[in-house]
Design a protein around this motif. Structure first.
Motif, PDB file in Angstrom:
ATOM      1  N   TRP A 229       0.817  -1.210   0.000  1.00  0.00           N
ATOM      2  CA  TRP A 229       0.000   0.000   0.000  1.00  0.00           C
ATOM      3  C   TRP A 229       0.852   1.263   0.000  1.00  0.00           C
ATOM      4  O   TRP A 229       0.737   2.116  -0.882  1.00  0.00           O
ATOM      5  N   GLY A 230       1.694   1.416   0.976  1.00  0.00           N
ATOM      6  CA  GLY A 230       2.496   2.628   1.086  1.00  0.00           C
ATOM      7  C   GLY A 230       3.483   2.794  -0.047  1.00  0.00           C
ATOM      8  O   GLY A 230       3.767   3.911  -0.477  1.00  0.00           O
ATOM      9  N   ARG A 231       4.007   1.683  -0.550  1.00  0.00           N
ATOM     10  CA  ARG A 231       4.998   1.766  -1.630  1.00  0.00           C
ATOM     11  C   ARG A 231       4.399   2.354  -2.905  1.00  0.00           C
ATOM     12  O   ARG A 231       5.076   3.067  -3.647  1.00  0.00           O
ATOM     13  N   ILE A 232       3.121   2.044  -3.133  1.00  0.00           N
ATOM     14  CA  ILE A 232       2.441   2.603  -4.309  1.00  0.00           C
ATOM     15  C   ILE A 232       2.387   4.121  -4.215  1.00  0.00           C
ATOM     16  O   ILE A 232       2.707   4.841  -5.163  1.00  0.00           O
ATOM     17  N   PHE A 233       2.003   4.643  -3.040  1.00  0.00           N
ATOM     18  CA  PHE A 233       1.893   6.088  -2.858  1.00  0.00           C
ATOM     19  C   PHE A 233       3.255   6.764  -2.897  1.00  0.00           C
ATOM     20  O   PHE A 233       3.424   7.823  -3.513  1.00  0.00           O
ATOM     21  N   VAL A 234       4.238   6.157  -2.238  1.00  0.00           N
ATOM     22  CA  VAL A 234       5.575   6.758  -2.207  1.00  0.00           C
ATOM     23  C   VAL A 234       6.157   6.845  -3.604  1.00  0.00           C
ATOM     24  O   VAL A 234       6.738   7.862  -4.000  1.00  0.00           O
ATOM     25  N   GLU A 235       5.992   5.799  -4.393  1.00  0.00           N
ATOM     26  CA  GLU A 235       6.542   5.800  -5.746  1.00  0.00           C
ATOM     27  C   GLU A 235       5.831   6.826  -6.620  1.00  0.00           C
ATOM     28  O   GLU A 235       6.467   7.538  -7.399  1.00  0.00           O
ATOM     29  N   TRP A 236       4.512   6.908  -6.503  1.00  0.00           N
ATOM     30  CA  TRP A 236       3.796   7.899  -7.300  1.00  0.00           C
ATOM     31  C   TRP A 236       4.221   9.312  -6.903  1.00  0.00           C
ATOM     32  O   TRP A 236       4.364  10.183  -7.762  1.00  0.00           O
ATOM     33  N   GLY A 237       4.425   9.536  -5.617  1.00  0.00           N
ATOM     34  CA  GLY A 237       4.904  10.842  -5.179  1.00  0.00           C
ATOM     35  C   GLY A 237       6.272  11.173  -5.763  1.00  0.00           C
ATOM     36  O   GLY A 237       6.543  12.313  -6.143  1.00  0.00           O
ATOM     37  N   ARG A 238       7.126  10.159  -5.858  1.00  0.00           N
ATOM     38  CA  ARG A 238       8.455  10.374  -6.441  1.00  0.00           C
ATOM     39  C   ARG A 238       8.344  10.741  -7.917  1.00  0.00           C
ATOM     40  O   ARG A 238       9.017  11.656  -8.391  1.00  0.00           O
ATOM     41  N   ARG A 239       7.463  10.069  -8.628  1.00  0.00           N
ATOM     42  CA  ARG A 239       7.312  10.342 -10.061  1.00  0.00           C
ATOM     43  C   ARG A 239       6.639  11.693 -10.314  1.00  0.00           C
ATOM     44  O   ARG A 239       7.002  12.397 -11.259  1.00  0.00           O
ATOM     45  N   SER A 240       5.667  12.044  -9.503  1.00  0.00           N
ATOM     46  CA  SER A 240       4.886  13.258  -9.747  1.00  0.00           C
ATOM     47  C   SER A 240       5.525  14.510  -9.166  1.00  0.00           C
ATOM     48  O   SER A 240       5.122  15.629  -9.506  1.00  0.00           O
ATOM     49  N   GLY A 241       6.504  14.356  -8.267  1.00  0.00           N
ATOM     50  CA  GLY A 241       7.117  15.508  -7.616  1.00  0.00           C
ATOM     51  C   GLY A 241       6.292  16.064  -6.475  1.00  0.00           C
ATOM     52  O   GLY A 241       6.550  17.174  -6.003  1.00  0.00           O
ATOM     53  N   ARG A 242       5.300  15.295  -5.980  1.00  0.00           N
ATOM     54  CA  ARG A 242       4.465  15.710  -4.850  1.00  0.00           C
ATOM     55  C   ARG A 242       4.572  14.626  -3.779  1.00  0.00           C
ATOM     56  O   ARG A 242       3.864  13.633  -3.804  1.00  0.00           O
ATOM     57  N   SER A 243       5.461  14.864  -2.854  1.00  0.00           N
ATOM     58  CA  SER A 243       5.921  13.829  -1.938  1.00  0.00           C
ATOM     59  C   SER A 243       4.827  13.315  -1.011  1.00  0.00           C
ATOM     60  O   SER A 243       4.001  14.075  -0.504  1.00  0.00           O
ATOM     61  N   PHE A 244       4.871  12.003  -0.796  1.00  0.00           N
ATOM     62  CA  PHE A 244       4.063  11.379   0.242  1.00  0.00           C
ATOM     63  C   PHE A 244       4.878  11.117   1.513  1.00  0.00           C
ATOM     64  O   PHE A 244       4.315  10.726   2.527  1.00  0.00           O
ATOM     65  N   THR A 245       6.189  11.311   1.452  1.00  0.00           N
ATOM     66  CA  THR A 245       7.027  11.019   2.617  1.00  0.00           C
ATOM     67  C   THR A 245       7.254  12.279   3.449  1.00  0.00           C
ATOM     68  O   THR A 245       8.359  12.576   3.890  1.00  0.00           O
ATOM     69  N   VAL A 246       6.191  13.006   3.669  1.00  0.00           N
ATOM     70  CA  VAL A 246       6.249  14.263   4.418  1.00  0.00           C
ATOM     71  C   VAL A 246       6.663  14.015   5.863  1.00  0.00           C
ATOM     72  O   VAL A 246       7.482  14.747   6.432  1.00  0.00           O
ATOM     73  N   VAL A 247       6.116  12.965   6.461  1.00  0.00           N
ATOM     74  CA  VAL A 247       6.429  12.651   7.856  1.00  0.00           C
ATOM     75  C   VAL A 247       7.873  12.170   7.982  1.00  0.00           C
ATOM     76  O   VAL A 247       8.640  12.676   8.810  1.00  0.00           O
ATOM     77  N   ALA A 248       8.257  11.202   7.169  1.00  0.00           N
ATOM     78  CA  ALA A 248       9.608  10.641   7.260  1.00  0.00           C
ATOM     79  C   ALA A 248      10.676  11.686   6.966  1.00  0.00           C
ATOM     80  O   ALA A 248      11.752  11.681   7.585  1.00  0.00           O
ATOM     81  N   ASP A 249      10.399  12.589   6.041  1.00  0.00           N
ATOM     82  CA  ASP A 249      11.383  13.609   5.653  1.00  0.00           C
ATOM     83  C   ASP A 249      11.290  14.874   6.505  1.00  0.00           C
ATOM     84  O   ASP A 249      12.031  15.828   6.270  1.00  0.00           O
ATOM     85  N   GLU A 250      10.362  14.884   7.458  1.00  0.00           N
ATOM     86  CA  GLU A 250      10.179  16.016   8.383  1.00  0.00           C
ATOM     87  C   GLU A 250       9.974  17.339   7.639  1.00  0.00           C
ATOM     88  O   GLU A 250      10.499  18.384   8.024  1.00  0.00           O
ATOM     89  N   LEU A 251       9.175  17.292   6.569  1.00  0.00           N
ATOM     90  CA  LEU A 251       8.965  18.481   5.747  1.00  0.00           C
ATOM     91  C   LEU A 251       8.148  19.546   6.474  1.00  0.00           C
ATOM     92  O   LEU A 251       8.267  20.733   6.163  1.00  0.00           O
ATOM     93  N   GLN A 252       7.323  19.140   7.438  1.00  0.00           N
ATOM     94  CA  GLN A 252       6.530  20.129   8.171  1.00  0.00           C
ATOM     95  C   GLN A 252       7.431  21.029   9.015  1.00  0.00           C
ATOM     96  O   GLN A 252       7.379  22.252   8.909  1.00  0.00           O
ATOM     97  N   ARG A 253       8.246  20.414   9.847  1.00  0.00           N
ATOM     98  CA  ARG A 253       9.147  21.201  10.695  1.00  0.00           C
ATOM     99  C   ARG A 253      10.146  21.998   9.850  1.00  0.00           C
ATOM    100  O   ARG A 253      10.378  23.185  10.112  1.00  0.00           O
ATOM    101  N   LYS A 254      10.714  21.375   8.840  1.00  0.00           N
ATOM    102  CA  LYS A 254      11.688  22.065   7.991  1.00  0.00           C
ATOM    103  C   LYS A 254      11.042  23.249   7.284  1.00  0.00           C
ATOM    104  O   LYS A 254      11.655  24.319   7.167  1.00  0.00           O
ATOM    105  N   GLY A 255       9.815  23.065   6.800  1.00  0.00           N
ATOM    106  CA  GLY A 255       9.129  24.156   6.119  1.00  0.00           C
ATOM    107  C   GLY A 255       8.811  25.302   7.049  1.00  0.00           C
ATOM    108  O   GLY A 255       8.921  26.474   6.675  1.00  0.00           O
TER     109      GLY A 255
END
Length: 373
Positions: free
Chosen positions: A255-281
């Motif tokens: 399940w998660g791999r499908i979303f993560v891969e699509w995010g990688r291809r589309s440039g709209r990340s699904f790994t927001v939590v793992a990459d800590e994009l909220q705090r960094k932003g």
């Protein structure tokens, strides 16, 4: 749009994104051999069953993809979930699961009730965080005669003006005096004045934002000095309490791999939590007093703890209501047919219901304050 059926523009499938499936994503034909029809053969969900614009016909010219409707084309806006009634009901169930995850609260930022006069809810969806009309009766109930009784932000802050924005006009047409909804793409320049809001609430935008730093900078500019922002996002990468990793050949593991891969291809990340994009932003935008709360959301009724089991049951209800509306667009963009998605989801449902895998996903809630002048 009250009472009117929206115009729909049909297409058989979303445009497939480039590159083939990586080795870690099993091909759709794998699931046809895996499905065991141990639940009567019903398909998942059948048993439960540029910026601001006025509500013109162009906004309700929904795209129809693989039989489900999605938001109209608006610049480069891209949200992957369906916007039909079935998915809207699922969003409302998930709202309850999300509030349970933070102790039944609508926010964790340290707001002073007397000082909150203007609020912005980005990605408001059905508008349920800002307001609600009727309680949802759980079917089947988690407990006999269980109702989802909830508050909303407009009720808790009756003196505040709350604006909810989204790219789909799926909110109620009747609203209380202190709540209104607008159509706005948060990835485009905002139409709101600077230094206006006391609180900006953002939730559930994984996989739809092309630049998280820019999003938080727009929120920073729109807030008054001393105003607060909160971002609530889930991880699509599901894990298990047993050893941390779900088997690769399970639907839950895929399940998660499908979303993560699509995010990688589309440039709209699904790994927001793992990459800590909220705090960094938030840090990049200039927010201070940044804090966060991390929680695990169980999937299904496997937890022994009663409170966790209740949360897991609402997550199960959310997924059984409409997992198809969550994954269909993305799987279609990766080359799957609707029939292949349905087959995958049949196996997915079996695994969720079985309780064999003690699966959970992570939520991260981050909040920060715009400095005083």
């Amino acid at each position: 749009m009250a009472g009117d059926k929206p115009e729909q523009r049909s297409s058989s499938a979303p445009t497939a994104l480039p590159t083939t499936n990586p080795p870690t994503i099993l091909p759709p034909e794998h699931w046809a051999a895996q499905v065991q029809d141990d639940d009567g053969g019903s398909k998942l969900g059948e048993d439960q069953a540029d910026s601001t614009a006025s509500l013109t016909s162009s906004i309700v010219q929904y795209r129809t993809v693989l039989g489900r409707t999605y938001h109209s084309e608006r610049g480069n806006a891209l949200y992957w979930g369906s916007n039909d009634e079935r998915q809207s009901e699922a969003l409302d169930i998930n709202h309850h699961a999300q509030t349970l995850a933070i102790g039944g609260k609508l926010y964790l930022a340290p707001l002073e009730k007397d000082e909150v006069k203007a609020v912005l809810d980005i990605g408001t969806g059905t508008g349920i965080w800002a307001m609600w009309v009727n309680p949802i009766f759980t079917s089947p109930p988690v407990k006999p005669n269980t109702y989802i009784l909830r508050s909303d932000f407009g009720d808790e802050f009756p003196e505040a003006e709350i604006i909810g924005t989204d790219i789909s006009p799926i909110q109620p047409t009747w609203v209380p005096p202190n709540v209104r909804f607008e159509i706005e793409d948060c990835c485009q320049p905002w139409t709101f004045p600077d230094n206006h809001f006391d609180f900006v609430h953002i939730r559930g935008l994984v996989g739809s934002i092309d630049d998280w730093n820019a999003l938080f900078k727009r929120a920073y500019d729109s807030l008054k000095p001393g105003g607060w922002i909160q971002s609530f996002e889930p991880s699509p990468e599901w894990e298990t309490e047993d050893d941390g990793t779900l088997p690769e050949d399970t639907a839950l593991g895929q399940w998660g791999r499908i979303f993560v891969e699509w995010g990688r291809r589309s440039g709209r990340s699904f790994t927001v939590v793992a990459d800590e994009l909220q705090r960094k932003g938030m840090e990049s935008a200039g927010f201070v007093d940044i804090d966060e709360f991390n929680t695990k959301q169980p999937i299904g009724k496997w937890p022994a703890n009663e409170a966790l089991r209740e949360r897991g049951e609402f997550v199960r209800m959310w997924l059984e209501q409409d997992a198809e509306g969550i994954v269909l667009f993305i799987a279609g963009a990766m080359g799957w047919t609707k029939e292949e998605v349905i087959t995958f989801l049949a196996k997915f449902r079996q695994e969720v219901r079985s309780g064999r895998y003690h699966a959970f996903y992570k939520n991260k809630i981050v909040w920060g304050r715009k400095p005083e002048v």
